[in-house]
Design an enzyme around this catalytic site. Structure first.
Site, PDB file in Angstrom:
ATOM      1  N   GLU A 278       0.702  -1.291   0.130  1.00  0.00           N
ATOM      2  CA  GLU A 278       0.028   0.056  -0.059  1.00  0.00           C
ATOM      3  C   GLU A 278       0.965   1.248  -0.071  1.00  0.00           C
ATOM      4  OE1 GLU A 278      -3.284  -0.176  -0.601  1.00  0.00           O
ATOM      5  OE2 GLU A 278      -3.318  -2.574  -0.242  1.00  0.00           O
ATOM      6  N   TRP A 281       2.008   1.743  -3.244  1.00  0.00           N
ATOM      7  CA  TRP A 281       0.723   2.490  -4.242  1.00  0.00           C
ATOM      8  C   TRP A 281       0.902   4.047  -4.034  1.00  0.00           C
ATOM      9  CZ3 TRP A 281      -2.860   1.334  -7.639  1.00  0.00           C
ATOM     10  CH2 TRP A 281      -3.254  -0.155  -7.971  1.00  0.00           C
ATOM     11  N   TRP A 310     -21.544  13.058 -18.232  1.00  0.00           N
ATOM     12  CA  TRP A 310     -21.886  12.804 -16.780  1.00  0.00           C
ATOM     13  C   TRP A 310     -23.230  13.621 -16.437  1.00  0.00           C
ATOM     14  CZ3 TRP A 310     -18.661   9.671 -14.520  1.00  0.00           C
ATOM     15  CH2 TRP A 310     -17.262   9.409 -15.028  1.00  0.00           C
ATOM     16  N   ASN A 345     -10.712   2.768   3.646  1.00  0.00           N
ATOM     17  CA  ASN A 345     -10.265   2.582   2.240  1.00  0.00           C
ATOM     18  C   ASN A 345     -11.676   1.713   1.326  1.00  0.00           C
ATOM     19  OD1 ASN A 345      -8.478   2.669  -0.190  1.00  0.00           O
ATOM     20  ND2 ASN A 345      -8.607   0.402   0.025  1.00  0.00           N
ATOM     21  N   TRP A 363     -16.278  12.485 -11.836  1.00  0.00           N
ATOM     22  CA  TRP A 363     -15.570  12.157 -10.633  1.00  0.00           C
ATOM     23  C   TRP A 363     -15.045  13.585  -9.799  1.00  0.00           C
ATOM     24  CZ3 TRP A 363     -10.492  13.302 -11.899  1.00  0.00           C
ATOM     25  CH2 TRP A 363     -10.043  13.763 -13.113  1.00  0.00           C
ATOM     26  N   TRP A 386      -9.728   8.259  -7.120  1.00  0.00           N
ATOM     27  CA  TRP A 386     -11.147   8.458  -7.676  1.00  0.00           C
ATOM     28  C   TRP A 386     -10.985   8.147  -9.261  1.00  0.00           C
ATOM     29  CZ3 TRP A 386     -15.854  10.112  -6.537  1.00  0.00           C
ATOM     30  CH2 TRP A 386     -16.188  10.618  -5.228  1.00  0.00           C
TER      31      TRP A 386
HETATM   32  C1  FAD Z   1     -11.774   7.505  -3.822  1.00  0.00           C
HETATM   33  C2  FAD Z   1     -10.305   7.510  -2.983  1.00  0.00           C
HETATM   34  C3  FAD Z   1      -9.737   8.511  -2.371  1.00  0.00           C
HETATM   35  C4  FAD Z   1      -8.581   8.552  -1.765  1.00  0.00           C
HETATM   36  N1  FAD Z   1      -7.697   9.800  -1.134  1.00  0.00           N
HETATM   37  C5  FAD Z   1      -6.900   9.397  -0.545  1.00  0.00           C
HETATM   38  C6  FAD Z   1      -6.103  10.784   0.070  1.00  0.00           C
HETATM   39  O1  FAD Z   1      -6.552  11.763  -0.110  1.00  0.00           O
HETATM   40  N2  FAD Z   1      -5.190  10.570   0.798  1.00  0.00           N
HETATM   41  C7  FAD Z   1      -4.309   9.154   1.231  1.00  0.00           C
HETATM   42  O2  FAD Z   1      -3.372   9.254   1.760  1.00  0.00           O
HETATM   43  N3  FAD Z   1      -5.179   8.253   0.548  1.00  0.00           N
HETATM   44  C8  FAD Z   1      -6.204   8.459  -0.241  1.00  0.00           C
HETATM   45  N4  FAD Z   1      -6.772   7.076  -0.391  1.00  0.00           N
HETATM   46  C9  FAD Z   1      -5.979   5.748  -0.230  1.00  0.00           C
HETATM   47  C10 FAD Z   1      -6.406   5.160   0.931  1.00  0.00           C
HETATM   48  O3  FAD Z   1      -7.914   5.136   0.991  1.00  0.00           O
HETATM   49  C11 FAD Z   1      -6.050   5.907   2.077  1.00  0.00           C
HETATM   50  O4  FAD Z   1      -4.724   6.038   1.985  1.00  0.00           O
HETATM   51  C12 FAD Z   1      -6.167   4.877   3.431  1.00  0.00           C
HETATM   52  O5  FAD Z   1      -7.545   4.823   3.722  1.00  0.00           O
HETATM   53  C13 FAD Z   1      -5.448   5.536   4.643  1.00  0.00           C
HETATM   54  O6  FAD Z   1      -5.852   4.537   5.836  1.00  0.00           O
HETATM   55  P1  FAD Z   1      -4.607   4.142   6.546  1.00  0.00           P
HETATM   56  O7  FAD Z   1      -3.511   5.025   6.832  1.00  0.00           O
HETATM   57  O8  FAD Z   1      -5.156   3.234   7.656  1.00  0.00           O
HETATM   58  O9  FAD Z   1      -4.026   3.022   5.447  1.00  0.00           O
HETATM   59  P2  FAD Z   1      -3.169   1.625   5.746  1.00  0.00           P
HETATM   60  O10 FAD Z   1      -4.146   0.558   4.912  1.00  0.00           O
HETATM   61  O11 FAD Z   1      -2.573   1.287   6.993  1.00  0.00           O
HETATM   62  O12 FAD Z   1      -2.072   1.864   4.461  1.00  0.00           O
HETATM   63  C14 FAD Z   1      -0.804   2.338   4.719  1.00  0.00           C
HETATM   64  C15 FAD Z   1      -0.635   3.405   3.963  1.00  0.00           C
HETATM   65  O13 FAD Z   1      -0.396   3.225   2.711  1.00  0.00           O
HETATM   66  C16 FAD Z   1      -0.941   4.259   1.886  1.00  0.00           C
HETATM   67  N5  FAD Z   1      -2.189   3.807   0.963  1.00  0.00           N
HETATM   68  C17 FAD Z   1      -2.925   2.773   1.419  1.00  0.00           C
HETATM   69  N6  FAD Z   1      -3.775   2.488   0.381  1.00  0.00           N
HETATM   70  C18 FAD Z   1      -3.473   3.449  -0.429  1.00  0.00           C
HETATM   71  C19 FAD Z   1      -4.199   3.559  -1.786  1.00  0.00           C
HETATM   72  N7  FAD Z   1      -5.174   3.010  -2.510  1.00  0.00           N
HETATM   73  N8  FAD Z   1      -3.564   4.645  -2.766  1.00  0.00           N
HETATM   74  C20 FAD Z   1      -2.503   5.321  -2.467  1.00  0.00           C
HETATM   75  N9  FAD Z   1      -1.781   5.017  -1.045  1.00  0.00           N
HETATM   76  C21 FAD Z   1      -2.515   3.893  -0.274  1.00  0.00           C
HETATM   77  C22 FAD Z   1      -1.445   5.324   2.679  1.00  0.00           C
HETATM   78  O14 FAD Z   1      -0.337   6.248   2.720  1.00  0.00           O
HETATM   79  C23 FAD Z   1      -1.649   4.787   3.876  1.00  0.00           C
HETATM   80  O15 FAD Z   1      -1.550   5.452   5.186  1.00  0.00           O
HETATM   81  C24 FAD Z   1      -7.771   7.130  -1.315  1.00  0.00           C
HETATM   82  C25 FAD Z   1      -8.659   5.832  -1.876  1.00  0.00           C
HETATM   83  C26 FAD Z   1      -9.621   6.199  -2.660  1.00  0.00           C
HETATM   84  C27 FAD Z   1     -10.230   4.891  -3.184  1.00  0.00           C
END
Ligand code: FAD
Length: 474
Positions: A278, A281, A310, A345, A363, A386
């Protein structure tokens, strides 16, 4: 005598901060600055809760820096246009020889830095920049054809192949012998509005961030693979707000994760491997932002999706923004974000797909709404998320794969506990019926009727994508 200043941006920490460590290693005297622009904050749709979090963290940063004898001075600038001159004026006034910073990769930020370099040069002031947000500079990893990656799996493969454990050497700052005569000054901060519910969920400062990381790695990471999709279990790290403002470094996260997995990325503890994925990612989306500037210019990655027609319904938008669509799992996700400044997420994907497919709304409106409310608002991850959900982006969900919010709810909140937590109107509702909204079932509660018919809206979305493909000759 060489005098340097560290310009803090989204790297509000002293741990693993290469700009800070290099400044201390190469200068006799070091100061620190933070430059705030209210208008830029608003142009980027950054949220109030993130704003408050920023201010709280600047206060903590000042405390940490004072242990190194470094004063932190915050000042305002009108916008990124005025910033380069304001930075240079400060540097000239303080007789600074060298400015140090860690790179930000957004389009506006890159232009701001280019202009800042131009301005500093006019005054014969040197600069040095470093990378703290990524392992590889965006654009460095390329496909076999020498092109930027646009699909995550091969990007990750290359990322791991090229990885060298030395990359995880963290920057450790030393203490400055004597504090400079200028004092810390964060007085401008009190002129900025602060207000947000639930900021207490997000304690400020790097030691709080490291505690969160540690707590996750030692008590949740083992189960991450299984629990990360269940919003009620809260099985993720919740470190995203800390990464967004750089209170924690991604290198620190990867290092601490690897330590618990014999330094393995792809084998061993599945939870840790998945969690490090992640973080990769996150780096992937920074690469997309860097290599495909159109995504920062309000454009979709998939060109044909520009032709999508849209819909626009103020009534539906209003229901969505308030978490009153009549689809409990969607509404619970939105209400979690409105209450906590953060959304799980799985729900971000469910909500974004509902908005762009079932509601068939642009979006970009959803992207903006998230930025305006998230404490972890991060342009590249939010845009990537998004565009993934709306099938307009890189490595996206195929346009015909549309989550059914009811099935998602049954799978990921089977007992409706999360729904009940965030939708008080459904607190006493029978579990068997909680996922499936129907007018008559809900008539006994204040909970709204569904704003759309799932089946029909699915067909409508697929047709809109087909029409756009046809219009573009695909
Ligand atoms: C529509 C949408 C909008 C999002 N907007 C943001 C946003 O503005 N800021 C943001 O940090 N993340 C965003 N994410 C990604 C993800 O949802 C969040 O990073 C995650 O929910 C953060 O929770 P956590 O720290 O507990 O994640 P954990 O599951 O603990 O993951 C650890 C770290 O990995 C990174 N990460 C995890 N999932 C993703 C992902 N899918 N894409 C990129 N990085 C990821 C984050 O930095 C996160 O803190 C978005 C995802 C979606 C689908």
């Amino acid at each position: 005598m060489m005098k340097g200043v560290v310009w803090f941006r989204s790297d509000l920490r002293i741990d693993d901060n290469p700009a800070l460590t290099n400044a201390l290693n190469s200068c006799d005297v070091v100061l620190a600055i933070y430059i705030f622009s209210q208008s830029q904050w608003e142009i980027h749709n950054e949220s109030n809760i993130k704003h408050e979090f920023l201010l709280n963290n600047l206060i903590k940063l000042q405390e940490s820096l004072s242990t190194l004898n470094i004063p932190l001075i915050a000042f305002n600038t009108d916008s990124y246009k005025t910033l380069p001159q304001d930075l240079s004026s400060f540097a000239v006034e303080q007789k600074i020889d060298h400015v140090f910073w860690n790179n930000e990769f957004g389009l506006n930020e890159a232009l701001r830095d280019k202009n800042s370099i131009g301005s500093l040069k006019k005054y014969n002031i040197e600069f040095s920049s470093f990378n703290d947000q990524v392992i590889y500079e965006p654009g460095f990893l390329k496909t076999g054809q020498g092109k930027p990656f646009s699909v995550f799996t091969p990007f990750k493969r290359r990322w791991v192949e090229n990885f060298d454990m030395n990359f995880l050497e963290l920057a450790t700052p030393s203490k400055q012998k004597k504090a400079p005569s200028i004092q810390s000054d964060l007085s401008i901060l009190k002129f900025v509005k602060t207000h947000s519910a639930n900021i207490d969920l997000w304690p400020a400062g790097e030691s709080a961030a490291q505690d969160k990381l540690e707590d996750f790695l030692h008590s949740k990471a083992n189960f991450y693979n299984a629990s990360r999709n269940s919003p009620i279990l809260d099985g993720t790290s919740r470190i995203s707000p800390y990464l967004a403002l750089g209170i924690l470094s991604p290198k620190r996260c990867i290092l601490e994760g690897l330590k618990l997995n014999n330094y393995e990325f792809t084998s061993g503890n599945k939870g840790i491997c998945k969690w490090i994925d992640e973080i990769i990612w996150r780096e992937f989306y920074r690469n997309i932002m860097h290599s495909f500037p159109k995504v920062s210019q309000n454009q979709p990655f998939q060109d044909y999706t520009r032709s999508i027609r849209w819909r626009h319904s103020e009534k539906e938008l209003e229901a969505f923004y308030e978490g009153k669509t009549g689809f409990p799992i969607v509404d619970a996700g939105i209400r979690q974000m409105l209450a906590e400044g953060w959304m799980h997420n799985r729900l971000r994907m469910v909500v974004a797909m509902f908005f762009t497919k079932n509601m068939l709304h642009d979006w970009r409106l959803g992207e903006k709404f998230f930025m305006q409310h998230l404490i972890d608002g991060d342009f590249s991850s939010n845009n990537g998320g998004w565009q993934w959900s709306s099938s307009t982006g890189t490595d996206s969900a195929p346009y015909f794969r549309i989550f059914n919010p009811i099935t998602q709810s049954q799978n990921f909140d089977p007992d409706g506990e999360f729904i009940k937590k965030f939708i008080p109107e459904l607190k006493d509702f029978p579990i068997a019926k909680i996922h499936q909204p129907k007018d008559d079932l809900f008539s006994s509660t204040d909970y709204p009727s569904p704003i759309l018919d799932l089946k029909k809206s699915r067909i409508r979305a697929i047709q809109a994508f087909k029409d756009a493909r046809e219009a573009s000759g695909i």
